[in-house]
Each structure stands twice: as C-alpha cells, then as structure tokens.
Motif scaffolding. Sequence first.
Motif, short mmCIF file in Angstrom:
data_model
loop_
_atom_site.label_atom_id
_atom_site.label_comp_id
_atom_site.label_asym_id
_atom_site.label_seq_id
_atom_site.Cartn_x
_atom_site.Cartn_y
_atom_site.Cartn_z
N PHE A 45 0.40 -1.00 0.02
CA PHE A 45 0.30 0.02 0.10
C PHE A 45 0.67 1.26 -0.45
O PHE A 45 0.97 2.20 -0.66
N ALA A 46 1.99 1.30 0.95
CA ALA A 46 2.67 2.69 0.83
C ALA A 46 3.32 2.40 -0.55
O ALA A 46 3.60 4.15 -0.52
N GLY A 47 3.79 1.32 -0.49
CA GLY A 47 4.26 1.71 -2.09
C GLY A 47 3.90 2.09 -3.52
O GLY A 47 4.13 2.88 -3.98
N SER A 48 2.53 1.48 -3.55
CA SER A 48 1.54 1.94 -4.64
C SER A 48 1.04 3.06 -4.46
O SER A 48 0.68 4.13 -4.95
N PHE A 49 0.34 2.55 -3.75
CA PHE A 49 -1.29 3.91 -3.63
C PHE A 49 -0.65 5.45 -3.01
O PHE A 49 -0.34 6.23 -3.05
N ALA A 50 0.39 5.28 -2.05
CA ALA A 50 1.06 6.14 -1.79
C ALA A 50 1.87 7.09 -1.78
O ALA A 50 1.93 8.45 -2.22
N ASP A 51 3.36 6.12 -2.43
CA ASP A 51 3.96 6.74 -2.64
C ASP A 51 3.53 6.93 -4.76
O ASP A 51 3.22 8.10 -4.84
N LYS A 52 3.74 5.95 -4.99
CA LYS A 52 3.72 6.21 -6.68
C LYS A 52 2.22 6.55 -7.17
O LYS A 52 2.48 7.43 -8.25
N TYR A 53 1.27 6.74 -6.60
CA TYR A 53 -0.02 7.10 -6.76
C TYR A 53 -0.35 8.33 -6.60
O TYR A 53 -0.20 9.47 -7.25
N HIS A 54 -0.23 8.71 -4.74
CA HIS A 54 -0.49 10.37 -4.30
C HIS A 54 0.84 11.13 -4.50
O HIS A 54 0.69 11.99 -4.88
N HIS A 55 1.95 10.43 -4.48
CA HIS A 55 2.65 11.45 -3.59
C HIS A 55 3.45 11.90 -4.97
O HIS A 55 3.78 13.18 -4.88
N PHE A 56 3.31 10.88 -5.89
CA PHE A 56 3.74 11.24 -7.43
C PHE A 56 2.57 12.79 -7.93
O PHE A 56 3.36 13.73 -8.65
N LYS A 57 1.52 12.59 -7.93
CA LYS A 57 0.98 13.98 -8.66
C LYS A 57 1.09 14.50 -7.41
O LYS A 57 0.98 16.14 -8.51
N GLU A 58 1.36 14.44 -6.51
CA GLU A 58 1.49 16.26 -5.23
C GLU A 58 2.95 16.15 -6.30
O GLU A 58 3.11 17.63 -6.67
N GLU A 59 4.02 16.13 -6.53
CA GLU A 59 5.19 16.30 -6.39
C GLU A 59 6.10 16.61 -7.45
O GLU A 59 6.37 17.54 -7.82
N PHE A 60 5.43 15.47 -8.41
CA PHE A 60 5.77 16.20 -10.03
C PHE A 60 4.61 16.70 -10.46
O PHE A 60 5.40 17.40 -11.49
N LEU A 61 3.61 16.37 -10.41
CA LEU A 61 2.24 17.21 -11.07
C LEU A 61 2.32 19.23 -10.52
O LEU A 61 2.76 19.62 -10.84
N MET A 62 1.94 18.43 -9.69
CA MET A 62 1.14 19.74 -8.73
C MET A 62 2.57 20.81 -8.23
O MET A 62 2.78 21.99 -8.33
N PHE A 63 3.70 20.14 -7.23
CA PHE A 63 4.39 20.90 -6.92
C PHE A 63 5.54 22.02 -7.77
O PHE A 63 5.92 23.53 -7.84
#
Length: 185
Positions: A45-63
Amino acid sequence: MTITESLSKEHSLILQAVACLSNAKDKLERYERPPKEFFEMALEFAGSFADKYHHFKEEFLMFGLLAQKKEGTLDGPISALRFEHERCREFVNKIANSLEGYTGGDEIATVTLLENLAAYISILKRHIYTEDHVFFNMVDQVLSENETNALELQFQKEEEKMGGRDFFNTSEKLVFEMCFLLGKR
Ligand SMILES: [Fe+2]
Ligand SMILES: [Fe+2]
C-alpha cells in the motif's frame, strides 16, 4: 470534487492505513509480533497507493506547477514537503529490508522495523496535516481556473495509468484486509 479535495480524500485512506500501522507499532512495543503478511500488505500500500499514485501527483505535477507559478517564493514549503516524501520512501525501504530478519525472530531487525515504522507514521501524519490544513488552502488560492483544469487533466491521466477507480477500490480493499489481519491477532 476539486483536485485538492480529491488529494485530501486519498489522505483519508492513507490515514486509515497509518492508524493500523500505529496499532502494529504499539503491539511491537509490547513484544507482540504482528504477522509478516500484515507488513507485506502495508508495504504494498505504501509503495503503490501512497507513493507511486498519491505522492507522484503532488510532487511531480502539482509542486512543479506551483514552483513555476510563484517564481521561487514557495520553494521553502515545497522543499520541505518533497523532503518528507523522500524520507517516507527511505523509511519504507528500511522496513522492507528488515522484514526477513523480523520474520526470523531477529531482535535487531525487529528494533530496526519498529524504529522506521515509528518514524514513517510520525512524519507522514505531520505531512498530511500540513497539506490538509495549510498547503492545499494556499494551492486553491494561488492556481487560476485554467491551471487547475490543466492539472486535473494531468491527474486523470496519471490515475488512468494506475488503473483509475479500480485502483482506488483495490487499495481500499487492501487497507481493509491489512487492518482486519492485524485485528484478528
Ligand atoms: Fe504529500
Ligand atoms: Fe498528500
């Protein structure tokens, strides 16, 4: 639903997983041993949903968009949030590396697991609090309607790459199952 509302909705699921991890941490402090399968599900869950899915959208797109938009004035808060994402990835890797030893009953691996679990829970809770209560309000004020719409499209593309609604449902099920597995002990 706005993009920040959808990210906050994802936070709710992440926080459910974090609550179970916190329960597992408490058990470890009392010398109980949550099953290896619980941690394997948590790592998934931490690798797929929290990081690859959620953090990716924040970090690489929104930030990325925000950094350009405010011409450097948001660099401080964005760097801190990026740093916390990075630290979370490191804690998750260390938990993964300690799991074999933990399963074999090794005390040093167990303490390493506990140490990184505690750090992961604490940093992630603070991180989500910052985003939900400070950062997302700022994002809502700073982005124009056009920028928000463009970001929303990029988010949708990323979500579809991961499986879209099905991926969210599978992740919810994973959290339910990992919490259930822990609760049975
Ligand atoms: Fe984040
Ligand atoms: Fe987040």
